[in-house]
Design a protein around this motif. Structure first.
Motif, PDB file in Angstrom:
ATOM      1  N   ASP A 146       6.252  -8.113  11.070  1.00 35.03           N
ATOM      2  CA  ASP A 146       5.308  -8.709  11.986  1.00 35.03           C
ATOM      3  C   ASP A 146       4.037  -7.907  12.356  1.00 35.03           C
ATOM      4  O   ASP A 146       2.931  -8.358  12.838  1.00 35.03           O
ATOM      5  N   SER A 147       4.615  -6.591  12.301  1.00 34.40           N
ATOM      6  CA  SER A 147       3.639  -5.581  12.784  1.00 34.40           C
ATOM      7  C   SER A 147       2.159  -5.324  12.061  1.00 34.40           C
ATOM      8  O   SER A 147       1.036  -4.836  12.310  1.00 34.40           O
ATOM      9  N   VAL A 148       2.034  -5.972  10.965  1.00 35.46           N
ATOM     10  CA  VAL A 148       1.137  -5.806   9.842  1.00 35.46           C
ATOM     11  C   VAL A 148       0.556  -7.259   9.377  1.00 35.46           C
ATOM     12  O   VAL A 148      -0.476  -7.035   8.839  1.00 35.46           O
ATOM     13  N   LYS A 149       0.971  -8.158  10.088  1.00 33.37           N
ATOM     14  CA  LYS A 149       0.441  -9.558   9.616  1.00 33.37           C
ATOM     15  C   LYS A 149      -0.945  -9.703  10.136  1.00 33.37           C
ATOM     16  O   LYS A 149      -1.234  -9.071  11.069  1.00 33.37           O
ATOM     17  N   GLY A 150      -1.674 -10.105   9.137  1.00 36.41           N
ATOM     18  CA  GLY A 150      -3.200 -10.143   9.410  1.00 36.41           C
ATOM     19  C   GLY A 150      -3.893  -9.036   9.011  1.00 36.41           C
ATOM     20  O   GLY A 150      -5.113  -9.067   9.411  1.00 36.41           O
ATOM     21  N   ARG A 151      -3.297  -7.898   8.934  1.00 35.05           N
ATOM     22  CA  ARG A 151      -4.054  -6.658   8.828  1.00 35.05           C
ATOM     23  C   ARG A 151      -3.855  -6.057   7.333  1.00 35.05           C
ATOM     24  O   ARG A 151      -4.714  -5.330   6.839  1.00 35.05           O
ATOM     25  N   PHE A 152      -2.574  -6.443   6.842  1.00 37.19           N
ATOM     26  CA  PHE A 152      -2.332  -5.819   5.580  1.00 37.19           C
ATOM     27  C   PHE A 152      -2.194  -7.029   4.545  1.00 37.19           C
ATOM     28  O   PHE A 152      -1.592  -8.057   4.983  1.00 37.19           O
ATOM     29  N   THR A 153      -2.351  -6.707   3.276  1.00 40.42           N
ATOM     30  CA  THR A 153      -2.387  -7.699   2.272  1.00 40.42           C
ATOM     31  C   THR A 153      -1.605  -7.086   0.909  1.00 40.42           C
ATOM     32  O   THR A 153      -2.045  -5.973   0.539  1.00 40.42           O
ATOM     33  N   PHE A 154      -0.511  -7.745   0.510  1.00 44.10           N
ATOM     34  CA  PHE A 154       0.168  -7.508  -0.683  1.00 44.10           C
ATOM     35  C   PHE A 154      -0.557  -8.161  -1.702  1.00 44.10           C
ATOM     36  O   PHE A 154      -0.902  -9.280  -1.701  1.00 44.10           O
ATOM     37  N   SER A 155      -0.878  -7.361  -2.835  1.00 42.67           N
ATOM     38  CA  SER A 155      -1.310  -8.214  -4.289  1.00 42.67           C
ATOM     39  C   SER A 155      -0.691  -7.419  -5.412  1.00 42.67           C
ATOM     40  O   SER A 155      -0.332  -6.248  -5.380  1.00 42.67           O
ATOM     41  N   ARG A 156      -0.675  -8.079  -6.456  1.00 39.86           N
ATOM     42  CA  ARG A 156      -0.384  -7.577  -7.698  1.00 39.86           C
ATOM     43  C   ARG A 156      -1.075  -7.848  -8.923  1.00 39.86           C
ATOM     44  O   ARG A 156      -1.696  -8.960  -8.844  1.00 39.86           O
ATOM     45  N   ASP A 157      -1.231  -6.857  -9.895  1.00 36.79           N
ATOM     46  CA  ASP A 157      -2.093  -7.382 -11.142  1.00 36.79           C
ATOM     47  C   ASP A 157      -0.944  -7.253 -12.359  1.00 36.79           C
ATOM     48  O   ASP A 157      -0.792  -6.006 -12.617  1.00 36.79           O
ATOM     49  N   ASN A 158      -0.320  -8.104 -12.715  1.00 34.22           N
ATOM     50  CA  ASN A 158       0.461  -8.342 -13.848  1.00 34.22           C
ATOM     51  C   ASN A 158       0.024  -7.494 -15.120  1.00 34.22           C
ATOM     52  O   ASN A 158       0.670  -6.863 -15.976  1.00 34.22           O
ATOM     53  N   ALA A 159      -1.429  -7.620 -15.345  1.00 34.34           N
ATOM     54  CA  ALA A 159      -1.963  -7.218 -16.602  1.00 34.34           C
ATOM     55  C   ALA A 159      -2.099  -5.686 -16.652  1.00 34.34           C
ATOM     56  O   ALA A 159      -1.773  -4.969 -17.506  1.00 34.34           O
ATOM     57  N   LYS A 160      -1.933  -5.158 -15.343  1.00 33.19           N
ATOM     58  CA  LYS A 160      -2.039  -3.486 -15.218  1.00 33.19           C
ATOM     59  C   LYS A 160      -0.652  -3.055 -14.671  1.00 33.19           C
ATOM     60  O   LYS A 160      -0.423  -1.807 -14.359  1.00 33.19           O
ATOM     61  N   ASN A 161       0.390  -3.956 -14.439  1.00 40.97           N
ATOM     62  CA  ASN A 161       1.581  -3.401 -13.932  1.00 40.97           C
ATOM     63  C   ASN A 161       1.422  -2.717 -12.687  1.00 40.97           C
ATOM     64  O   ASN A 161       2.384  -1.580 -12.534  1.00 40.97           O
ATOM     65  N   THR A 162       0.651  -3.391 -11.637  1.00 40.39           N
ATOM     66  CA  THR A 162       0.206  -2.490 -10.542  1.00 40.39           C
ATOM     67  C   THR A 162       0.518  -3.404  -9.425  1.00 40.39           C
ATOM     68  O   THR A 162      -0.178  -4.607  -9.556  1.00 40.39           O
ATOM     69  N   VAL A 163       1.087  -2.871  -8.422  1.00 33.99           N
ATOM     70  CA  VAL A 163       0.963  -3.807  -7.003  1.00 33.99           C
ATOM     71  C   VAL A 163      -0.084  -2.935  -6.007  1.00 33.99           C
ATOM     72  O   VAL A 163      -0.076  -1.635  -6.214  1.00 33.99           O
ATOM     73  N   TYR A 164      -0.470  -3.523  -4.968  1.00 34.63           N
ATOM     74  CA  TYR A 164      -1.306  -3.095  -4.165  1.00 34.63           C
ATOM     75  C   TYR A 164      -0.960  -3.229  -2.621  1.00 34.63           C
ATOM     76  O   TYR A 164      -0.331  -4.555  -2.474  1.00 34.63           O
ATOM     77  N   LEU A 165      -1.300  -2.458  -1.922  1.00 30.74           N
ATOM     78  CA  LEU A 165      -1.275  -2.716  -0.388  1.00 30.74           C
ATOM     79  C   LEU A 165      -2.615  -2.250   0.125  1.00 30.74           C
ATOM     80  O   LEU A 165      -3.060  -1.316   0.455  1.00 30.74           O
TER      81      LEU A 165
END
Length: 111
Positions: free
Chosen positions: A56-75
């Motif tokens: 709840d404390s990060v909703k609207g400010r943080f975004t999770f994403s991933r790139d399966n081609a690069k085997n990488t996740v991001y924040l």
């Protein structure tokens, strides 16, 4: 052998932004759930974000994403606050629970 390597942490002023990355290897990345957790000094490690859920404390400010081609996740972290100061870890989730961890990356937000 599962390996997770986080990067992108650092020192930033309140209101600033950082983008964390986690490079994964040793497992079939595309079919596994991943998550970001953080641990502040003297506190328990807590979930920050997964592909389906945010603290709840990060909703609207943080975004999770991933790139399966690069085997990488991001924040992507925006509008950072001093209380976001912590070591941030990525994790492979098994049955909805974190099973493997990276070494972590320090995020420090100054006021």
């Amino acid at each position: 052998q599962v390996q997770l390597v986080e990067s992108g942490g650092g020192l930033v002023q309140a209101g600033g932004s950082l983008r964390l990355s986690c490079a994964a290897s040793g497992f079939i990345f595309s079919i596994n759930y991943m998550g970001w957790y953080h641990q502040a000094p003297g506190k328990q490690r807590e979930m920050v974000a997964t592909s389906t859920n945010y603290a709840d404390s990060v909703k609207g400010r943080f975004t999770f994403s991933r790139d399966n081609a690069k085997n990488t996740v991001y924040l992507e972290m925006n509008s950072l606050k001093p209380e976001n100061t912590a070591v941030y870890y990525c994790s492979v989730l098994v049955s909805g629970r974190p099973r493997y961890w990276g070494q972590g990356t320090q995020v420090t937000v100054s006021s």
